[in-house]
Motif scaffolding. Structure first.
Motif, PDB file in Angstrom:
ATOM      1  N   ILE A 130       0.838  -1.209   0.000  1.00  0.00           N
ATOM      2  CA  ILE A 130       0.000   0.000   0.000  1.00  0.00           C
ATOM      3  C   ILE A 130       0.866   1.250   0.000  1.00  0.00           C
ATOM      4  O   ILE A 130       0.632   2.200  -0.736  1.00  0.00           O
ATOM      5  N   VAL A 131       1.899   1.239   0.858  1.00  0.00           N
ATOM      6  CA  VAL A 131       2.794   2.401   0.908  1.00  0.00           C
ATOM      7  C   VAL A 131       3.434   2.628  -0.450  1.00  0.00           C
ATOM      8  O   VAL A 131       3.505   3.757  -0.952  1.00  0.00           O
ATOM      9  N   ASP A 132       3.893   1.558  -1.058  1.00  0.00           N
ATOM     10  CA  ASP A 132       4.602   1.672  -2.329  1.00  0.00           C
ATOM     11  C   ASP A 132       3.682   2.164  -3.450  1.00  0.00           C
ATOM     12  O   ASP A 132       4.071   2.995  -4.267  1.00  0.00           O
ATOM     13  N   LYS A 133       2.482   1.664  -3.475  1.00  0.00           N
ATOM     14  CA  LYS A 133       1.585   1.968  -4.589  1.00  0.00           C
ATOM     15  C   LYS A 133       0.706   3.197  -4.361  1.00  0.00           C
ATOM     16  O   LYS A 133       0.491   3.988  -5.278  1.00  0.00           O
ATOM     17  N   LEU A 134       0.194   3.351  -3.149  1.00  0.00           N
ATOM     18  CA  LEU A 134      -0.787   4.395  -2.887  1.00  0.00           C
ATOM     19  C   LEU A 134      -0.252   5.569  -2.074  1.00  0.00           C
ATOM     20  O   LEU A 134      -0.916   6.597  -1.963  1.00  0.00           O
ATOM     21  N   LYS A 135       0.921   5.373  -1.457  1.00  0.00           N
ATOM     22  CA  LYS A 135       1.552   6.443  -0.682  1.00  0.00           C
ATOM     23  C   LYS A 135       0.650   6.943   0.445  1.00  0.00           C
ATOM     24  O   LYS A 135       0.464   8.146   0.641  1.00  0.00           O
ATOM     25  N   ILE A 136       0.098   5.998   1.216  1.00  0.00           N
ATOM     26  CA  ILE A 136      -0.721   6.382   2.367  1.00  0.00           C
ATOM     27  C   ILE A 136      -0.154   5.756   3.636  1.00  0.00           C
ATOM     28  O   ILE A 136       0.552   4.754   3.590  1.00  0.00           O
ATOM     29  N   ASN A 137      -0.479   6.382   4.761  1.00  0.00           N
ATOM     30  CA  ASN A 137      -0.018   5.903   6.068  1.00  0.00           C
ATOM     31  C   ASN A 137       1.498   5.705   6.125  1.00  0.00           C
ATOM     32  O   ASN A 137       1.999   4.818   6.808  1.00  0.00           O
ATOM     33  N   GLN A 138       2.222   6.556   5.422  1.00  0.00           N
ATOM     34  CA  GLN A 138       3.655   6.336   5.302  1.00  0.00           C
ATOM     35  C   GLN A 138       4.390   6.423   6.634  1.00  0.00           C
ATOM     36  O   GLN A 138       5.235   5.569   6.928  1.00  0.00           O
ATOM     37  N   GLU A 139       4.090   7.436   7.430  1.00  0.00           N
ATOM     38  CA  GLU A 139       4.796   7.588   8.699  1.00  0.00           C
ATOM     39  C   GLU A 139       4.511   6.419   9.635  1.00  0.00           C
ATOM     40  O   GLU A 139       5.412   5.888  10.300  1.00  0.00           O
ATOM     41  N   GLN A 140       3.262   6.001   9.691  1.00  0.00           N
ATOM     42  CA  GLN A 140       2.875   4.891  10.555  1.00  0.00           C
ATOM     43  C   GLN A 140       3.580   3.596  10.139  1.00  0.00           C
ATOM     44  O   GLN A 140       4.079   2.844  10.980  1.00  0.00           O
ATOM     45  N   ILE A 141       3.632   3.335   8.848  1.00  0.00           N
ATOM     46  CA  ILE A 141       4.220   2.082   8.377  1.00  0.00           C
ATOM     47  C   ILE A 141       5.743   2.140   8.453  1.00  0.00           C
ATOM     48  O   ILE A 141       6.395   1.135   8.737  1.00  0.00           O
ATOM     49  N   ARG A 142       6.328   3.327   8.244  1.00  0.00           N
ATOM     50  CA  ARG A 142       7.776   3.464   8.446  1.00  0.00           C
ATOM     51  C   ARG A 142       8.145   3.137   9.885  1.00  0.00           C
ATOM     52  O   ARG A 142       9.113   2.408  10.145  1.00  0.00           O
ATOM     53  N   TYR A 143       7.366   3.641  10.812  1.00  0.00           N
ATOM     54  CA  TYR A 143       7.610   3.343  12.232  1.00  0.00           C
ATOM     55  C   TYR A 143       7.490   1.848  12.495  1.00  0.00           C
ATOM     56  O   TYR A 143       8.313   1.259  13.189  1.00  0.00           O
ATOM     57  N   ARG A 144       6.447   1.235  11.931  1.00  0.00           N
ATOM     58  CA  ARG A 144       6.215  -0.189  12.170  1.00  0.00           C
ATOM     59  C   ARG A 144       7.330  -1.035  11.559  1.00  0.00           C
ATOM     60  O   ARG A 144       7.816  -1.987  12.189  1.00  0.00           O
ATOM     61  N   ASN A 145       7.748  -0.721  10.344  1.00  0.00           N
ATOM     62  CA  ASN A 145       8.839  -1.469   9.706  1.00  0.00           C
ATOM     63  C   ASN A 145      10.112  -1.399  10.540  1.00  0.00           C
ATOM     64  O   ASN A 145      10.812  -2.409  10.720  1.00  0.00           O
ATOM     65  N   THR A 146      10.400  -0.208  11.033  1.00  0.00           N
ATOM     66  CA  THR A 146      11.603  -0.022  11.846  1.00  0.00           C
ATOM     67  C   THR A 146      11.501  -0.808  13.137  1.00  0.00           C
ATOM     68  O   THR A 146      12.466  -1.457  13.574  1.00  0.00           O
ATOM     69  N   GLU A 147      10.328  -0.777  13.746  1.00  0.00           N
ATOM     70  CA  GLU A 147      10.104  -1.516  14.987  1.00  0.00           C
ATOM     71  C   GLU A 147      10.292  -3.022  14.760  1.00  0.00           C
ATOM     72  O   GLU A 147      10.870  -3.726  15.603  1.00  0.00           O
ATOM     73  N   ILE A 148       9.814  -3.536  13.634  1.00  0.00           N
ATOM     74  CA  ILE A 148       9.954  -4.964  13.328  1.00  0.00           C
ATOM     75  C   ILE A 148      11.433  -5.340  13.218  1.00  0.00           C
ATOM     76  O   ILE A 148      11.877  -6.355  13.762  1.00  0.00           O
ATOM     77  N   LEU A 149      12.200  -4.517  12.525  1.00  0.00           N
ATOM     78  CA  LEU A 149      13.637  -4.785  12.385  1.00  0.00           C
ATOM     79  C   LEU A 149      14.349  -4.736  13.739  1.00  0.00           C
ATOM     80  O   LEU A 149      15.219  -5.564  14.032  1.00  0.00           O
ATOM     81  N   ILE A 150      13.983  -3.774  14.556  1.00  0.00           N
ATOM     82  CA  ILE A 150      14.598  -3.665  15.879  1.00  0.00           C
ATOM     83  C   ILE A 150      14.241  -4.877  16.741  1.00  0.00           C
ATOM     84  O   ILE A 150      15.077  -5.384  17.501  1.00  0.00           O
TER      85      ILE A 150
END
Length: 246
Positions: A130-150
């Motif tokens: 969704i982020v890649d195609k629609l560019k929505i909820n970017q800040e929320q998903i960036r935070y979540r992706n980072t949290e998953i990696l951590i």
């Protein structure tokens, strides 16, 4: 700077096209002193299987690697894996007791995987599409992706995060800071062509160390890190910043 090791290479055991022996012989021809066979973990999926058949296969790879390590004394051959993140709480697709048998543990945030649950699939795969195609909820998903990696960094003893930020948006500074604390190296991947100087500079500010990875899926690509080397040199990295050059 000169490359002396390539820690990110694939073989027929997963999504590569060549044998372990072929990868080793190309590495020797190119003057490398170390090579890691780091095939995809078993959760890698697309239309068909991309990863190893199962986690136990990595122990078969280890036995074969050890054989070739004795056969080719001019190069150090290491058994590794490019494990996949399969859950939002940072679970990998390879059991810890098998990871402990390997010489190098690489972890990649991939979207073509079999997730641990439906919810994990939504947050790891669907949200990033969704982020890649629609560019929505970017800040929320960036935070979540980072949290998953951590979460992964806190759950496991790993060596390298492969292509951080490839196809997934992350907070580079936060990830780099935790990686430094955990002694984990960030890869500058030579195959995907997405790495920016800005990304590397942000990681450098946090004291990050790097590795140049070919991500070779065929023997002739082993040690082919020219694109990664060029970006590293533009940023001003030295051999002190990169673990596999001299």
């Amino acid at each position: 700077m000169q490359l002396y090791a390539d820690y990110h290479t694939h073989t027929l055991y997963s999504h590569g096209t060549g044998s372990i022996r072929a990868n080793i012989e190309v590495a020797i021809e190119k003057g490398l002193k170390e090579i890691a066979i780091s095939d995809h973990g078993p959760a890698s999926r697309s239309i068909g299987r991309l990863g190893v058949r199962d986690s136990a296969t990595l122990l078969e790879v280890k036995k074969e690697v050890d054989k070739y390590d004795r056969l080719y004394p001019e190069i150090k051959v290491l058994a590794g894996v490019e494990a996949n993140i399969i859950s939002i709480d940072g679970k990998l697709d390879v059991p810890e007791f098998i990871l402990k048998e390997l010489d190098k543990v690489l972890v990649g945030f991939h979207l073509f995987i079999k997730p641990a649950s439906f919810r994990d699939g939504v947050e790891i795969i669907l949200n990033n599409v969704i982020v890649d195609k629609l560019k929505i909820n970017q800040e929320q998903i960036r935070y979540r992706n980072t949290e998953i990696l951590i979460n992964v960094l806190n759950n496991y003893d790993i060596d390298i995060i492969t292509h951080p930020g490839y196809r997934v948006d992350i907070d580079t500074k936060t990830l780099a800071k935790v990686a430094v604390e955990r002694g984990v190296v960030l890869e500058i991947n030579s195959s995907h062509g997405y790495m920016t100087e800005e990304y590397i500079r942000m990681a450098v500010e946090e004291g990050a160390k790097f590795t140049l990875g070919s991500d070779a899926h065929s023997p002739e690509k082993v040690g082919a890190v020219e694109a990664a080397m060029l970006v590293a040199q533009k940023v001003g990295l030295t051999a002190e910043d990169i673990i596999n050059v001299c």
